[in-house]
Design an enzyme around this catalytic site. Structure first.
Site, mmCIF file in Angstrom:
data_model
loop_
_atom_site.group_PDB
_atom_site.id
_atom_site.type_symbol
_atom_site.label_atom_id
_atom_site.label_comp_id
_atom_site.label_asym_id
_atom_site.label_seq_id
_atom_site.Cartn_x
_atom_site.Cartn_y
_atom_site.Cartn_z
ATOM 1 N N ASP B 136 0.836 -1.201 0.000
ATOM 2 C CA ASP B 136 0.000 0.000 0.000
ATOM 3 C C ASP B 136 0.871 1.251 0.000
ATOM 4 O OD1 ASP B 136 -2.329 1.840 0.852
ATOM 5 O OD2 ASP B 136 -3.273 -0.125 0.782
ATOM 6 N N HIS B 168 -3.549 5.950 3.749
ATOM 7 C CA HIS B 168 -4.291 4.758 3.311
ATOM 8 C C HIS B 168 -3.639 3.458 3.786
ATOM 9 C CE1 HIS B 168 -5.761 1.831 0.229
ATOM 10 N NE2 HIS B 168 -6.859 2.576 0.236
ATOM 11 N N ASN B 263 -13.944 0.434 -6.873
ATOM 12 C CA ASN B 263 -14.932 1.415 -6.394
ATOM 13 C C ASN B 263 -15.639 2.113 -7.552
ATOM 14 O OD1 ASN B 263 -13.851 0.830 -3.904
ATOM 15 N ND2 ASN B 263 -12.762 2.772 -3.677
ATOM 16 N N SER B 337 -11.159 -0.850 -0.585
ATOM 17 C CA SER B 337 -9.869 -0.830 0.109
ATOM 18 C C SER B 337 -10.012 -1.208 1.569
ATOM 19 C CB SER B 337 -9.265 0.582 0.067
ATOM 20 O OG SER B 337 -8.457 0.758 -1.060
#
Lengths: 75, 392
Positions: B136, B168, B263, B337
């Site tokens: 990530d 994130h 998404n 996520s």
């Protein structure tokens, strides 16, 4: 086109081909090797489209794919 | 769904009620003659004073009310007629808790809604001994909630260290591997004792290339990570061949990769979206997001018909509270996520509890998922679940 502007490719080697051992063959066809991913049997490198075409013709190469970009998937 | 051995719902015996099975104990010659089942057995039952209202001649099974000593006498009489009879107590079965489970959750002072929804709040498993990689935007290794944890960091992004200046990555690591009992606020981490491998493959701007991501997978495999979590993607329908190979080689090496489905949906506007890359690799588990009422999230991408374009499983992905870098420490955000590290953490718990790896671990995750009343194209097998203490 400067070297840094050349496209980046993911070279996936054919089954049974060891990545480190394949580097010299890839370089001999003009690929500038950036990363050798031994566990995955893949090599990351830069080169012209002509270089990519040459690599696709090698028995030791399974696929040559132009690099993509991804992003974090929060909203 | 019924069970007599569920650790969550043990069966209980009914006093003075027994099931008598008239069958050969020899597996080489199973069954008894139809004539015996239809005539001799009910006659013997009646002679013993048992009702035959619950005798089922096609099955050769009777349920009777009896004292134990009376049954011993009956068994001896059957043996005298060369009639094999096995006696077991009658059991009461209950609908498993899954079928009665809550369908709405909220954050409490003790646990996030997500941990409750997947049952991590009740699981005795913590992912101990399991190496879990999160690829990530990096990790705030100085976050106080992770003091004393086994953390390995690596940056695969040129010119950036492994620190998380985006947020994130720290959030995803918090969900997958964070604490269940932090000093302040609710518990938010699924695999709270897993070994953390924080691979930075996305830069400070939240984006990264194949070169970084594949290098991150390679690094995780070199470190024998049994689970690799990737909350990243691109909105492309075509399968990207490098991830077909990467997913397959990961499974061959004992590792399961889970990735965010995407998404790109806007369901409220009639757009169901599509599973993007790299989650659309057939060897990478694609994770959808549900909200706290277990409805599919508005943004969560739907399956497409190409091989690998399936949604495999779902996790909590709306309004998810977790760790955040720096002085802020915590944040609540949404996305596939956020669903993905829930599933990755659960994979670590199952890897610990069962010893399963790779494809077998994938299969177990799917098998144990809580079925939702939603299309499989939206949530796959359903909501991933934590193993209970007696999981085997």
């Amino acid at each position: 086109m400067s070297d840094s502007e050349l496209p980046v490719y993911v070279i996936t080697l054919a089954e049974g081909i060891e990545a480190t051992g394949a580097v010299s063959e890839l370089e001999s066809h003009g690929l500038q090797v950036k990363r050798v991913l031994a566990a995955l049997g893949q090599v990351i490198g830069q080169g012209s489209e002509q270089v990519a075409t040459q690599l696709r013709g090698l028995d030791s190469v399974q696929s040559v794919d132009a690099q993509r970009t991804y992003r974090a998937l929060d909203e | 769904m019924f069970s007599k051995n569920s650790p969550r719902s043990a069966a209980t015996e009914v006093p003075d009620r027994f099931v008598i099975i008239f069958d050969s104990a020899d597996p080489a010659t199973p069954g008894i003659a139809a004539e015996t089942r239809e005539q001799q057995v009910p006659q013997l039952l009646t002679e013993q004073g048992y009702s035959i209202s619950e005798y089922f001649p096609m099955l050769g099974i009777a349920v009777v009310t009896s004292k134990a000593d009376q049954l011993d006498d009956f068994r001896q009489r059957c043996a005298g007629h060369q009639l094999p009879a096995e006696v077991v107590p009658e059991l009461i079965y209950r609908i498993l808790p899954d079928a009665l489970a809550k369908d709405s959750f909220s954050d409490t002072g003790q646990f996030t809604w997500g941990l409750q929804a997947v049952g991590a709040d009740l699981s005795s498993y913590t992912g101990k001994g399991i190496n879990l990689a999160v690829l990530d935007t990096g990790f705030d290794a100085n976050h106080p909630d992770f003091a004393g944890r086994n953390v390995t960091t690596k940056s695969l992004v040129d010119g950036e260290d492994a620190a998380d200046s985006h947020g994130h990555g720290t959030h995803c690591i918090g969900t997958s591997c964070g604490p269940r009992t932090p000093e302040q606020g609710p518990g938010y981490g699924v695999a709270s004792e897993a070994n953390i491998f924080a691979g930075k493959v996305l830069g400070a701007d939240g984006s990264g290339s194949d070169s970084n991501i594949l290098a991150g997978i390679n690094w995780a495999l070199e470190n024998k990570c049994q689970v690799i979590s990737m909350s990243l993607g691109a909105d492309v329908k075509t399968v990207h061949p490098p991830y077909v190979t990467a997913g397959r080689r990961a499974l061959e090496l004992g590792s399961l990769i889970v990735a965010a489905a995407g998404n790109n949906a806007q369901r409220s506007a009639g757009n169901p979206g599509f599973v993007g890359a790299p989650a659309n690799s057939p060897y990478i588990m694609a994770v959808a997001a549900v909200d706290s009422k277990l409805a599919v999230a508005d943004f969560s991408a739907q399956a497409i018909s190409t091989e690998g374009g399936e949604v495999d499983i779902a996790g909590p992905g709306v309004d998810v509270y977790s760790s955040w870098p720096g002085s802020q420490r915590y944040n609540t955000i949404s996305g596939t996520s956020m669903a993905t590290p829930h599933v990755a953490g659960l994979a670590a718990l199952l890897a610990e509890s069962t010893g399963l790896r790779a494809q077998e671990l994938w299969d177990k995750l799917v098998q144990e998922a809580r079925s939702l009343s939603l299309p499989t194209t939206d949530v796959g097998a359903g909501l991933a679940q934590a193993p209970t203490s007696a999981e085997s």
